[in-house]
Design a protein around this motif. Structure first.
Motif, PDB file in Angstrom:
ATOM      1  N   ILE A 352     114.338 104.372 -19.693  1.00  0.00           N
ATOM      2  CA  ILE A 352     114.128 104.987 -20.398  1.00  0.00           C
ATOM      3  C   ILE A 352     112.864 105.191 -20.519  1.00  0.00           C
ATOM      4  CG2 ILE A 352     113.394 104.373 -23.245  1.00  0.00           C
ATOM      5  CD1 ILE A 352     115.459 102.227 -23.488  1.00  0.00           C
ATOM      6  N   VAL A 353     113.109 106.424 -20.653  1.00  0.00           N
ATOM      7  CA  VAL A 353     111.146 107.245 -19.980  1.00  0.00           C
ATOM      8  C   VAL A 353     111.098 107.555 -21.333  1.00  0.00           C
ATOM      9  CG1 VAL A 353     110.806 108.656 -18.872  1.00  0.00           C
ATOM     10  CG2 VAL A 353     112.238 107.330 -17.951  1.00  0.00           C
ATOM     11  N   HIS A 354     110.542 107.248 -22.100  1.00  0.00           N
ATOM     12  CA  HIS A 354     109.422 107.935 -23.241  1.00  0.00           C
ATOM     13  C   HIS A 354     108.395 109.522 -23.043  1.00  0.00           C
ATOM     14  CE1 HIS A 354     110.064 104.854 -26.053  1.00  0.00           C
ATOM     15  NE2 HIS A 354     110.342 103.982 -24.843  1.00  0.00           N
ATOM     16  N   ASP A 355     107.713 109.718 -23.764  1.00  0.00           N
ATOM     17  CA  ASP A 355     107.496 110.821 -23.218  1.00  0.00           C
ATOM     18  C   ASP A 355     105.895 111.166 -23.004  1.00  0.00           C
ATOM     19  OD1 ASP A 355     109.311 112.865 -24.776  1.00  0.00           O
ATOM     20  OD2 ASP A 355     108.583 113.033 -27.090  1.00  0.00           O
ATOM     21  N   HIS A 356     105.354 111.759 -22.247  1.00  0.00           N
ATOM     22  CA  HIS A 356     104.107 111.523 -21.755  1.00  0.00           C
ATOM     23  C   HIS A 356     103.917 110.022 -21.310  1.00  0.00           C
ATOM     24  CE1 HIS A 356     103.037 114.649 -24.482  1.00  0.00           C
ATOM     25  NE2 HIS A 356     103.367 114.033 -25.518  1.00  0.00           N
ATOM     26  N   ALA A 357     105.176 109.671 -20.453  1.00  0.00           N
ATOM     27  CA  ALA A 357     105.625 108.418 -19.464  1.00  0.00           C
ATOM     28  C   ALA A 357     104.433 108.226 -18.413  1.00  0.00           C
ATOM     29  CB  ALA A 357     106.550 108.189 -19.242  1.00  0.00           C
ATOM     30  N   ALA A 358     103.567 107.653 -18.224  1.00  0.00           N
ATOM     31  CA  ALA A 358     103.004 107.603 -17.090  1.00  0.00           C
ATOM     32  C   ALA A 358     103.900 107.468 -15.673  1.00  0.00           C
ATOM     33  CB  ALA A 358     101.788 106.632 -17.587  1.00  0.00           C
ATOM     34  N   GLN A 359     102.842 107.612 -14.712  1.00  0.00           N
ATOM     35  CA  GLN A 359     103.253 107.750 -13.054  1.00  0.00           C
ATOM     36  C   GLN A 359     102.679 106.152 -12.982  1.00  0.00           C
ATOM     37  OE1 GLN A 359     105.428 109.301 -11.737  1.00  0.00           O
ATOM     38  NE2 GLN A 359     105.403 111.503 -12.516  1.00  0.00           N
ATOM     39  N   LEU A 360     103.914 105.161 -12.443  1.00  0.00           N
ATOM     40  CA  LEU A 360     103.828 103.938 -12.266  1.00  0.00           C
ATOM     41  C   LEU A 360     103.193 104.102 -10.371  1.00  0.00           C
ATOM     42  CD1 LEU A 360     107.872 102.438 -12.853  1.00  0.00           C
ATOM     43  CD2 LEU A 360     105.580 102.437 -14.356  1.00  0.00           C
ATOM     44  N   PRO A 361     101.995 102.968 -10.483  1.00  0.00           N
ATOM     45  CA  PRO A 361     101.258 102.635  -9.024  1.00  0.00           C
ATOM     46  C   PRO A 361     102.245 101.849  -8.488  1.00  0.00           C
ATOM     47  CG  PRO A 361     100.747 102.201 -11.252  1.00  0.00           C
ATOM     48  CD  PRO A 361     101.413 102.132 -11.695  1.00  0.00           C
ATOM     49  N   ASP A 362     101.863 102.129  -7.040  1.00  0.00           N
ATOM     50  CA  ASP A 362     102.799 101.464  -6.037  1.00  0.00           C
ATOM     51  C   ASP A 362     102.677  99.670  -6.155  1.00  0.00           C
ATOM     52  OD1 ASP A 362     103.040 103.493  -5.304  1.00  0.00           O
ATOM     53  OD2 ASP A 362     101.665 103.206  -3.923  1.00  0.00           O
ATOM     54  N   THR A 363     101.931  99.288  -6.308  1.00  0.00           N
ATOM     55  CA  THR A 363     101.784  98.124  -6.959  1.00  0.00           C
ATOM     56  C   THR A 363     102.682  97.516  -7.987  1.00  0.00           C
ATOM     57  OG1 THR A 363     100.081  98.554  -8.346  1.00  0.00           O
ATOM     58  CG2 THR A 363      99.623  98.137  -6.625  1.00  0.00           C
ATOM     59  N   VAL A 364     102.894  97.761  -8.849  1.00  0.00           N
ATOM     60  CA  VAL A 364     103.023  97.950 -10.468  1.00  0.00           C
ATOM     61  C   VAL A 364     104.868  98.227  -9.866  1.00  0.00           C
ATOM     62  CG1 VAL A 364     104.325  98.858 -12.722  1.00  0.00           C
ATOM     63  CG2 VAL A 364     101.870  98.516 -11.655  1.00  0.00           C
ATOM     64  N   LYS A 365     105.287  99.718  -9.068  1.00  0.00           N
ATOM     65  CA  LYS A 365     106.855  99.211  -8.378  1.00  0.00           C
ATOM     66  C   LYS A 365     106.956  98.367  -7.677  1.00  0.00           C
ATOM     67  CE  LYS A 365     106.550 103.392  -6.427  1.00  0.00           C
ATOM     68  NZ  LYS A 365     106.622 104.820  -6.197  1.00  0.00           N
ATOM     69  N   THR A 366     106.844  98.121  -6.856  1.00  0.00           N
ATOM     70  CA  THR A 366     106.619  96.943  -5.733  1.00  0.00           C
ATOM     71  C   THR A 366     107.584  95.177  -6.716  1.00  0.00           C
ATOM     72  OG1 THR A 366     105.483  97.810  -3.723  1.00  0.00           O
ATOM     73  CG2 THR A 366     105.969  95.774  -4.055  1.00  0.00           C
ATOM     74  N   ALA A 367     105.977  95.107  -7.187  1.00  0.00           N
ATOM     75  CA  ALA A 367     106.300  93.955  -8.101  1.00  0.00           C
ATOM     76  C   ALA A 367     107.158  93.924  -8.981  1.00  0.00           C
ATOM     77  CB  ALA A 367     105.220  93.551  -9.264  1.00  0.00           C
ATOM     78  N   LEU A 368     107.894  94.786  -9.722  1.00  0.00           N
ATOM     79  CA  LEU A 368     108.463  95.208 -10.845  1.00  0.00           C
ATOM     80  C   LEU A 368     110.226  94.933  -9.747  1.00  0.00           C
ATOM     81  CD1 LEU A 368     107.846  97.051 -13.366  1.00  0.00           C
ATOM     82  CD2 LEU A 368     107.842  94.613 -13.170  1.00  0.00           C
ATOM     83  N   PHE A 369     110.172  95.658  -9.240  1.00  0.00           N
ATOM     84  CA  PHE A 369     111.483  95.321  -8.053  1.00  0.00           C
ATOM     85  C   PHE A 369     111.860  94.281  -7.739  1.00  0.00           C
ATOM     86  CE2 PHE A 369     113.271  95.809  -3.502  1.00  0.00           C
ATOM     87  CZ  PHE A 369     114.654  96.785  -4.212  1.00  0.00           C
ATOM     88  N   ARG A 370     110.530  93.308  -6.986  1.00  0.00           N
ATOM     89  CA  ARG A 370     110.295  91.811  -6.880  1.00  0.00           C
ATOM     90  C   ARG A 370     111.007  90.712  -7.385  1.00  0.00           C
ATOM     91  NH1 ARG A 370     111.748  92.727  -1.273  1.00  0.00           N
ATOM     92  NH2 ARG A 370     110.099  93.781  -0.212  1.00  0.00           N
ATOM     93  N   ILE A 371     110.226  91.818  -8.267  1.00  0.00           N
ATOM     94  CA  ILE A 371     111.209  89.959 -10.010  1.00  0.00           C
ATOM     95  C   ILE A 371     112.648  90.539 -10.007  1.00  0.00           C
ATOM     96  CG2 ILE A 371     111.110  90.186 -12.402  1.00  0.00           C
ATOM     97  CD1 ILE A 371     107.592  90.683 -11.802  1.00  0.00           C
ATOM     98  N   ALA A 372     112.994  91.634  -9.887  1.00  0.00           N
ATOM     99  CA  ALA A 372     114.061  92.440 -10.253  1.00  0.00           C
ATOM    100  C   ALA A 372     115.778  91.319  -9.274  1.00  0.00           C
ATOM    101  CB  ALA A 372     114.442  94.235 -10.688  1.00  0.00           C
ATOM    102  N   GLN A 373     114.941  92.180  -8.344  1.00  0.00           N
ATOM    103  CA  GLN A 373     115.769  91.518  -6.842  1.00  0.00           C
ATOM    104  C   GLN A 373     115.716  90.003  -7.287  1.00  0.00           C
ATOM    105  OE1 GLN A 373     114.042  91.348  -3.040  1.00  0.00           O
ATOM    106  NE2 GLN A 373     115.656  92.619  -2.106  1.00  0.00           N
TER     107      GLN A 373
END
Length: 471
Positions: A352-373
């Motif tokens: 779900i991507v809302h209007d004016h959604a921000a770009q995810l920083p690399d640190t956030v992407k890495t952390a969320l991917f590892r949490i999902a994994q």
């Protein structure tokens, strides 16, 4: 003993103890990583060699297939067709030391382009220097439908005995064993070079620690000469802060190593083990060369390659390349798809991507991917679930990752309180705390929900602050 001497020893002994502890810890960890790198490199090399050998033998069997098929139709010219096949195989090679050989199933050599004096001889009782029956091992592997055998044989280019990996297949209609092999000198040399480089790096690290220890001793000695009563209290406070910093640095390093090893290598190796077990079960229930089983083994080899890349990533502190190439949403979708194909779980993914959604920083992407994994791996291993869902919601100010399943659930408070049982959950929480995020668990039989939320505006402020103050 004078007061200065006591203070000098008070500074010296904890410092030496800390340096000795750090040196032992670094050496032990570096040695463990070197051993892991050796093992994964060796596995990757051997896997590539096995694939290469299978490819060569497939080419050889394809080349003589018309003759082999014709022999089944025209038995009168069978001897002529066999001789033509042997002549064709004798001319095929792949380098100075790459050739094919043919034996009958009783150990008699029918064709050997590099050692023609062996042709016609019965080598059934041939033994290598270690006493192993080389030809019998090759024939046994062929009799089981084909396989790999490690043995020792003369290398044509040097004339010396060398370790060799062979792959053989049967030709039942002619009673032949067709095979080829690759000498493993280059693999042993490469592994020895890697081990030597790792040992050299460890020794250099220990020399640096020794130099730091020596410099520290010199500083303490100089300070001890100029200390007075008014400085003793200050020195004592500094020693306490130094001890606290050493302890904190050790704990932070242990936590980082534990988090990375648990979230990365452990999960991938578990996945590989399950894949190989699945492939083994398929082989047991199917005829040889069943395509689904071969596909499962091929996937397992790919997973081993992933494990090797993960070890290198930990060693060099690199980001997951999948996130850089595909982004978080695509990476999560691929992760759910892979786990769905490897298990009985049905895993869905929504974004779900809302209007004016921000770009995810690399640190956030890495952390969320590892949490999902980590969460999906826990579901796969412990939840006994049949369905799971992953949802990613991105807005202008925050990003939320949700993972749910219909498994048996768990006692959140008990797991978080147990140090031996809550390593994965603690690692997930630590990753989010570093981002000023929040991790929530809701679990009961039939429904478990893990929600990870990270503020995006805080990451932008942190990034601006780091640019304004590089120190």
């Amino acid at each position: 003993m004078k007061l200065k001497a006591k203070i000098f020893l008070l500074a010296l002994v904890p410092f030496l103890a800390a340096i000795a502890g750090i040196a032992l810890g670094v050496r032990h960890q570096a040695t463990a990583l070197a051993i892991a790198q050796h093992d994964t490199t060796q596995s990757a090399y051997m896997a590539s060699k096995e694939i290469e050998l299978r490819h060569y033998v497939d080419l050889a069997t394809s080349a003589i297939k018309p003759l082999y098929d014709e022999a089944g139709v025209n038995a009168r010219d069978d001897a002529i067709l066999r001789n033509r096949a042997l002549a064709m195989l004798e001319k095929m090679d792949f380098g100075q030391d790459g050739y094919f050989f043919v034996y009958d199933m009783h150990g008699r050599s029918l064709m050997h382009p590099r050692e023609p004096d062996l042709v016609g001889r019965d080598l059934w009782t041939l033994r290598d220097p270690a006493g192993s029956l080389t030809i019998q091992q090759l024939i046994a592997a062929a009799a089981e439908g084909g396989g790999y055998v490690r043995y020792v044989w003369h290398r044509p280019s040097t004339g010396k005995l060398a370790p060799k990996l062979g792959y053989v297949v049967p030709l039942p209609r002619w009673g032949w064993m067709l095979g080829t092999g690759i000498y493993l000198d280059d693999v042993d040399t490469t592994l020895a070079r890697i081990d030597q480089r790792a040992s050299s790096d460890i020794e250099h690290t220990m020399l640096w620690i020794g130099a730091i220890a020596l410099a520290g001793l010199c500083v303490i000695a100089v300070c001890a000469l100029v200390l007075n009563v008014s400085e003793y209290r200050s020195a004592d406070a500094k020693l306490k802060r130094l001890a606290q910093q050493v302890v904190e640095s050790q704990e932070n390093e242990r936590a980082r190593l534990s988090r990375e090893l648990h979230d990365g290598i452990s999960q991938m190796l578990v996945s590989v083990k399950l894949l190989l077990e699945s492939a083994l079960a398929r082989f047991e229930l199917s005829e040889p060369r069943v395509q689904p089983a071969e596909a499962a083994l091929s996937t397992g080899i790919g997973r081993l390659g992933d494990a090797l890349r993960e070890v290198r990533r930990i060693s060099h502190a690199l980001r997951p390349s999948m996130l850089d190439d595909l982004g978080l949403a695509a990476a999560l979708e691929q992760l759910t798809r892979e786990l769905s194909t490897q298990s009985h779980l049905s895993i869905g993914f929504t974004q779900i991507v809302h209007d004016h959604a921000a770009q995810l920083p690399d640190t956030v992407k890495t952390a969320l991917f590892r949490i999902a994994q980590e969460a999906l791996t826990n579901i796969f291993r412990h939840a006994q679930a049949t369905q799971a869902a992953v949802s990613l919601e991105v807005s202008a100010r925050r990003v939320t990752l949700s993972i749910s399943d219909d498994g048996r659930g768990f006692d959140v408070e008990r797991v978080q309180a147990d140090p031996s049982a809550g390593v994965g959950l603690r690692n997930m929480r630590e990753r989010l705390e570093a981002l000023n995020g929040e991790l929530q668990f809701v679990s009961r039989p039939g429904h478990t929900l893990v929600t990870a939320t990270a503020p995006l505006f805080a990451q932008e402020a942190l990034h601006i602050e780091m640019q304004a103050d590089p120190s």
